[in-house]
Design a protein around this motif. Structure first.
Motif, short mmCIF file in Angstrom:
data_model
loop_
_atom_site.label_atom_id
_atom_site.label_comp_id
_atom_site.label_asym_id
_atom_site.label_seq_id
_atom_site.Cartn_x
_atom_site.Cartn_y
_atom_site.Cartn_z
N SER A 95 36.61 154.38 -31.96
CA SER A 95 36.94 154.77 -33.34
C SER A 95 38.20 154.03 -33.77
CB SER A 95 37.14 156.27 -33.45
OG SER A 95 38.32 156.65 -32.77
N ILE A 96 38.48 154.07 -35.07
CA ILE A 96 39.69 153.41 -35.57
C ILE A 96 40.93 154.04 -34.94
CG2 ILE A 96 41.10 152.99 -37.63
CD1 ILE A 96 38.52 152.85 -39.25
N GLY A 97 40.93 155.35 -34.84
CA GLY A 97 42.08 156.03 -34.24
C GLY A 97 42.26 155.68 -32.78
N GLU A 98 41.16 155.57 -32.04
CA GLU A 98 41.24 155.20 -30.63
C GLU A 98 41.79 153.78 -30.48
OE1 GLU A 98 37.56 157.88 -28.78
OE2 GLU A 98 37.18 155.88 -29.58
N ARG A 99 41.35 152.88 -31.33
CA ARG A 99 41.86 151.51 -31.27
C ARG A 99 43.37 151.48 -31.51
NH1 ARG A 99 37.49 148.79 -35.31
NH2 ARG A 99 35.62 149.56 -34.23
N GLN A 100 43.83 152.31 -32.45
CA GLN A 100 45.26 152.31 -32.75
C GLN A 100 46.06 152.88 -31.59
OE1 GLN A 100 46.20 150.61 -34.99
NE2 GLN A 100 48.12 151.26 -35.91
N ARG A 101 45.53 153.87 -30.90
CA ARG A 101 46.21 154.40 -29.73
C ARG A 101 46.30 153.36 -28.63
NH1 ARG A 101 42.20 159.10 -29.36
NH2 ARG A 101 42.90 159.33 -27.20
N VAL A 102 45.22 152.61 -28.43
CA VAL A 102 45.23 151.52 -27.44
C VAL A 102 46.25 150.45 -27.84
CG1 VAL A 102 43.89 149.67 -26.40
CG2 VAL A 102 42.85 151.92 -26.72
N ALA A 103 46.29 150.11 -29.12
CA ALA A 103 47.21 149.07 -29.60
C ALA A 103 48.66 149.47 -29.35
CB ALA A 103 46.98 148.82 -31.09
N CYS A 104 48.96 150.75 -29.48
CA CYS A 104 50.33 151.22 -29.23
C CYS A 104 50.70 151.04 -27.76
CB CYS A 104 50.47 152.68 -29.63
SG CYS A 104 50.46 152.93 -31.43
N VAL A 105 49.76 151.33 -26.86
CA VAL A 105 50.03 151.15 -25.44
C VAL A 105 50.21 149.66 -25.12
CG1 VAL A 105 49.19 151.52 -23.10
CG2 VAL A 105 48.77 153.24 -24.85
N ARG A 106 49.36 148.83 -25.69
CA ARG A 106 49.49 147.39 -25.43
C ARG A 106 50.85 146.87 -25.90
NH1 ARG A 106 45.69 142.99 -28.32
NH2 ARG A 106 46.96 143.72 -30.07
N ALA A 107 51.36 147.41 -27.00
CA ALA A 107 52.62 146.92 -27.56
C ALA A 107 53.81 147.15 -26.64
CB ALA A 107 52.88 147.57 -28.92
#
Length: 232
Positions: free
Chosen positions: A147-159
Protein backbone atom coordinates in the motif's frame (compact mmCIF):
# COMPACT_ATOMS: atom_id res chain seq x y z
CA UNK A 1 25.54 19.57 12.93
CA UNK A 2 23.86 21.99 10.50
CA UNK A 3 24.61 25.68 10.22
CA UNK A 4 23.18 27.78 7.36
CA UNK A 5 23.08 31.53 6.78
CA UNK A 6 21.80 33.59 3.86
CA UNK A 7 20.21 30.89 1.70
CA UNK A 8 18.14 31.98 -1.28
CA UNK A 9 16.77 29.59 -3.90
CA UNK A 10 14.34 30.37 -6.73
CA UNK A 11 12.04 28.35 -8.95
CA UNK A 12 10.48 29.54 -12.17
CA UNK A 13 11.31 32.62 -14.24
CA UNK A 14 9.94 36.10 -14.76
CA UNK A 15 6.51 36.77 -13.31
CA UNK A 16 6.22 33.08 -12.34
CA UNK A 17 9.41 33.09 -10.29
CA UNK A 18 9.11 32.31 -6.60
CA UNK A 19 11.97 32.83 -4.16
CA UNK A 20 12.50 30.88 -0.98
CA UNK A 21 14.69 32.50 1.65
CA UNK A 22 16.26 31.15 4.84
CA UNK A 23 18.21 33.78 6.75
CA UNK A 24 19.59 31.44 9.40
CA UNK A 25 19.23 27.89 10.66
CA UNK A 26 21.26 26.04 13.27
CA UNK A 27 20.64 22.43 14.33
CA UNK A 28 22.57 20.69 17.06
CA UNK A 29 23.25 16.97 17.14
CA UNK A 30 20.08 15.16 18.22
CA UNK A 31 17.80 18.08 17.31
CA UNK A 32 14.72 17.75 15.10
CA UNK A 33 12.71 20.62 13.66
CA UNK A 34 9.48 20.75 11.65
CA UNK A 35 9.07 22.91 8.54
CA UNK A 36 5.50 24.18 8.21
CA UNK A 37 3.49 26.39 5.90
CA UNK A 38 0.61 26.33 3.45
CA UNK A 39 0.72 24.21 0.29
CA UNK A 40 2.90 25.63 -2.48
CA UNK A 41 4.81 28.04 -0.26
CA UNK A 42 8.19 26.39 -0.91
CA UNK A 43 8.70 23.89 1.91
CA UNK A 44 9.89 21.12 -0.43
CA UNK A 45 12.03 23.61 -2.36
CA UNK A 46 13.76 24.61 0.87
CA UNK A 47 14.33 20.98 1.80
CA UNK A 48 15.80 20.22 -1.66
CA UNK A 49 18.19 23.16 -1.41
CA UNK A 50 19.38 22.10 2.03
CA UNK A 51 19.69 18.54 0.69
CA UNK A 52 21.93 19.74 -2.18
CA UNK A 53 19.41 18.78 -4.85
CA UNK A 54 18.89 22.39 -5.92
CA UNK A 55 21.66 24.94 -6.37
CA UNK A 56 20.96 28.17 -4.45
CA UNK A 57 21.16 31.59 -6.04
CA UNK A 58 22.70 32.92 -2.84
CA UNK A 59 24.41 31.25 0.10
CA UNK A 60 26.57 32.97 2.69
CA UNK A 61 27.37 30.01 4.94
CA UNK A 62 26.66 26.27 5.05
CA UNK A 63 28.46 23.84 7.36
CA UNK A 64 27.31 20.23 7.63
CA UNK A 65 28.02 17.29 9.93
CA UNK A 66 30.33 16.63 12.83
CA UNK A 67 33.30 17.56 10.64
CA UNK A 68 31.64 20.90 9.72
CA UNK A 69 32.18 20.42 5.97
CA UNK A 70 32.16 23.75 4.12
CA UNK A 71 29.30 23.08 1.70
CA UNK A 72 29.22 26.67 0.46
CA UNK A 73 32.76 26.34 -0.87
CA UNK A 74 31.98 23.02 -2.57
CA UNK A 75 28.99 24.63 -4.30
CA UNK A 76 30.95 27.73 -5.26
CA UNK A 77 33.66 25.57 -6.85
CA UNK A 78 31.08 23.23 -8.44
CA UNK A 79 32.71 20.21 -6.81
CA UNK A 80 30.06 17.75 -8.00
CA UNK A 81 31.85 14.49 -7.01
CA UNK A 82 32.39 15.81 -3.47
CA UNK A 83 28.78 17.03 -3.27
CA UNK A 84 27.49 13.66 -4.49
CA UNK A 85 29.59 11.85 -1.89
CA UNK A 86 28.27 14.19 0.80
CA UNK A 87 24.66 13.54 -0.23
CA UNK A 88 25.09 9.77 -0.26
CA UNK A 89 26.91 9.48 3.07
CA UNK A 90 25.80 12.36 5.28
CA UNK A 91 22.21 12.92 4.15
CA UNK A 92 19.13 10.72 4.37
CA UNK A 93 16.03 11.54 2.32
CA UNK A 94 12.39 10.57 2.74
CA UNK A 95 10.56 11.64 -0.43
CA UNK A 96 6.80 12.21 -0.74
CA UNK A 97 6.44 9.38 -3.27
CA UNK A 98 8.64 6.96 -1.31
CA UNK A 99 11.16 6.57 -4.14
CA UNK A 100 11.55 2.79 -3.74
CA UNK A 101 13.10 0.81 -6.60
CA UNK A 102 10.36 -1.45 -8.03
CA UNK A 103 12.73 -4.27 -9.07
CA UNK A 104 14.14 -4.74 -5.55
CA UNK A 105 12.42 -6.46 -2.66
CA UNK A 106 11.73 -4.40 0.45
CA UNK A 107 14.75 -5.79 2.35
CA UNK A 108 17.03 -4.97 -0.61
CA UNK A 109 15.60 -1.46 -0.95
CA UNK A 110 16.37 -0.89 2.73
CA UNK A 111 19.87 -2.33 2.45
CA UNK A 112 20.78 -0.47 -0.76
CA UNK A 113 22.31 2.65 0.87
CA UNK A 114 24.52 0.49 3.09
CA UNK A 115 25.62 -1.71 0.17
CA UNK A 116 26.51 1.30 -1.98
CA UNK A 117 28.67 2.68 0.83
CA UNK A 118 30.32 -0.65 1.61
CA UNK A 119 28.82 -0.88 5.09
CA UNK A 120 28.02 -4.13 6.87
CA UNK A 121 24.56 -5.56 6.29
CA UNK A 122 23.71 -5.58 10.02
CA UNK A 123 22.42 -2.40 11.62
CA UNK A 124 20.80 -2.09 15.03
CA UNK A 125 19.01 1.08 13.89
CA UNK A 126 17.50 -0.69 10.88
CA UNK A 127 16.45 -3.71 12.93
CA UNK A 128 14.74 -1.47 15.47
CA UNK A 129 12.97 0.55 12.78
CA UNK A 130 11.72 -2.58 11.01
CA UNK A 131 10.39 -3.91 14.30
CA UNK A 132 8.70 -0.68 15.44
CA UNK A 133 7.02 -0.11 12.06
CA UNK A 134 6.06 -3.79 11.80
CA UNK A 135 7.73 -4.34 8.44
CA UNK A 136 8.93 -7.94 8.97
CA UNK A 137 6.05 -9.46 6.92
CA UNK A 138 6.89 -7.13 4.02
CA UNK A 139 10.63 -7.75 3.68
CA UNK A 140 10.35 -10.28 0.85
CA UNK A 141 7.70 -8.37 -1.09
CA UNK A 142 8.18 -5.97 -4.00
CA UNK A 143 7.05 -2.33 -3.67
CA UNK A 144 4.19 -2.71 -6.16
CA UNK A 145 2.47 -5.16 -3.81
CA UNK A 146 2.51 -2.66 -0.91
CA UNK A 147 0.00 0.00 0.00
CA UNK A 148 1.04 3.64 -0.26
CA UNK A 149 1.38 3.83 3.51
CA UNK A 150 3.52 0.68 3.64
CA UNK A 151 5.83 2.07 0.97
CA UNK A 152 6.26 5.26 2.96
CA UNK A 153 7.14 3.33 6.10
CA UNK A 154 9.75 1.36 4.15
CA UNK A 155 11.13 4.60 2.66
CA UNK A 156 11.61 6.04 6.15
CA UNK A 157 13.64 3.01 7.21
CA UNK A 158 15.75 3.17 4.06
CA UNK A 159 16.49 6.85 4.72
CA UNK A 160 18.19 6.08 8.04
CA UNK A 161 19.72 2.71 7.01
CA UNK A 162 23.20 4.19 6.45
CA UNK A 163 22.94 6.28 9.64
CA UNK A 164 23.32 9.71 8.02
CA UNK A 165 24.09 12.81 10.02
CA UNK A 166 21.13 14.82 8.68
CA UNK A 167 17.69 13.37 7.91
CA UNK A 168 15.44 15.31 5.52
CA UNK A 169 11.83 14.09 5.43
CA UNK A 170 9.20 15.54 3.09
CA UNK A 171 5.71 14.80 4.47
CA UNK A 172 6.69 11.35 5.84
CA UNK A 173 3.27 10.78 7.45
CA UNK A 174 1.07 12.07 4.60
CA UNK A 175 0.03 8.56 3.48
CA UNK A 176 -0.25 7.06 6.96
CA UNK A 177 -3.22 6.55 9.24
CA UNK A 178 -3.08 8.43 12.58
CA UNK A 179 -1.80 5.39 14.51
CA UNK A 180 1.10 4.68 12.14
CA UNK A 181 1.82 8.39 11.79
CA UNK A 182 2.33 8.61 15.53
CA UNK A 183 4.49 5.45 15.56
CA UNK A 184 6.64 6.88 12.78
CA UNK A 185 7.14 10.19 14.59
CA UNK A 186 8.05 8.33 17.78
CA UNK A 187 10.56 6.26 15.81
CA UNK A 188 12.12 9.32 14.15
CA UNK A 189 12.54 11.07 17.49
CA UNK A 190 14.04 7.97 19.05
CA UNK A 191 16.52 7.37 16.21
CA UNK A 192 17.55 11.02 16.04
CA UNK A 193 18.36 10.85 19.75
CA UNK A 194 20.06 7.43 19.75
CA UNK A 195 22.13 7.92 16.59
CA UNK A 196 22.95 11.57 17.23
CA UNK A 197 21.37 12.76 13.98
CA UNK A 198 19.74 16.05 13.15
CA UNK A 199 16.45 16.13 11.26
CA UNK A 200 14.19 18.48 9.30
CA UNK A 201 10.64 17.25 8.73
CA UNK A 202 8.20 18.95 6.37
CA UNK A 203 4.69 18.33 7.66
CA UNK A 204 1.11 19.57 7.34
CA UNK A 205 0.13 17.67 10.49
CA UNK A 206 0.41 20.52 12.97
CA UNK A 207 -1.48 18.57 15.65
CA UNK A 208 1.12 15.79 15.51
CA UNK A 209 3.95 18.32 15.59
CA UNK A 210 2.43 19.98 18.64
CA UNK A 211 1.83 16.60 20.29
CA UNK A 212 5.56 15.86 20.15
CA UNK A 213 6.57 19.42 20.96
CA UNK A 214 8.71 19.92 17.88
CA UNK A 215 10.02 23.44 17.27
CA UNK A 216 8.90 24.87 13.93
CA UNK A 217 10.52 26.66 11.04
CA UNK A 218 7.48 28.45 9.66
CA UNK A 219 6.70 30.12 6.34
CA UNK A 220 6.20 33.88 6.15
CA UNK A 221 4.70 34.67 2.74
CA UNK A 222 5.36 37.83 0.76
CA UNK A 223 4.94 38.88 -2.86
CA UNK A 224 6.98 36.44 -4.95
CA UNK A 225 8.90 35.23 -1.91
CA UNK A 226 8.55 32.99 1.14
CA UNK A 227 10.82 33.43 4.12
CA UNK A 228 11.24 30.65 6.68
CA UNK A 229 11.78 31.70 10.28
CA UNK A 230 11.76 29.99 13.68
CA UNK A 231 8.33 30.13 15.34
CA UNK A 232 8.18 30.64 19.08
Amino acid sequence: MLDIKGLLVARGEGAQAHRVRLNELHLEQGEIRAITGESGCGKSTLLEAIGLLLAPQQLNHYRLGREAVDVRQLLAENQQPALAALRSRQLGFVLQNGGLLPFLKVRDNIQLPRRLLGLSSRSRAVEKAVEVLRLEPLLDKYPQSLSIGERQRVACVRAIAHEPQLLLADEPTAALDPHNAQRLFELLLSLVNELGLSALVVSHDWALIDQFGLPRLGAVNGEGETRFEPLV
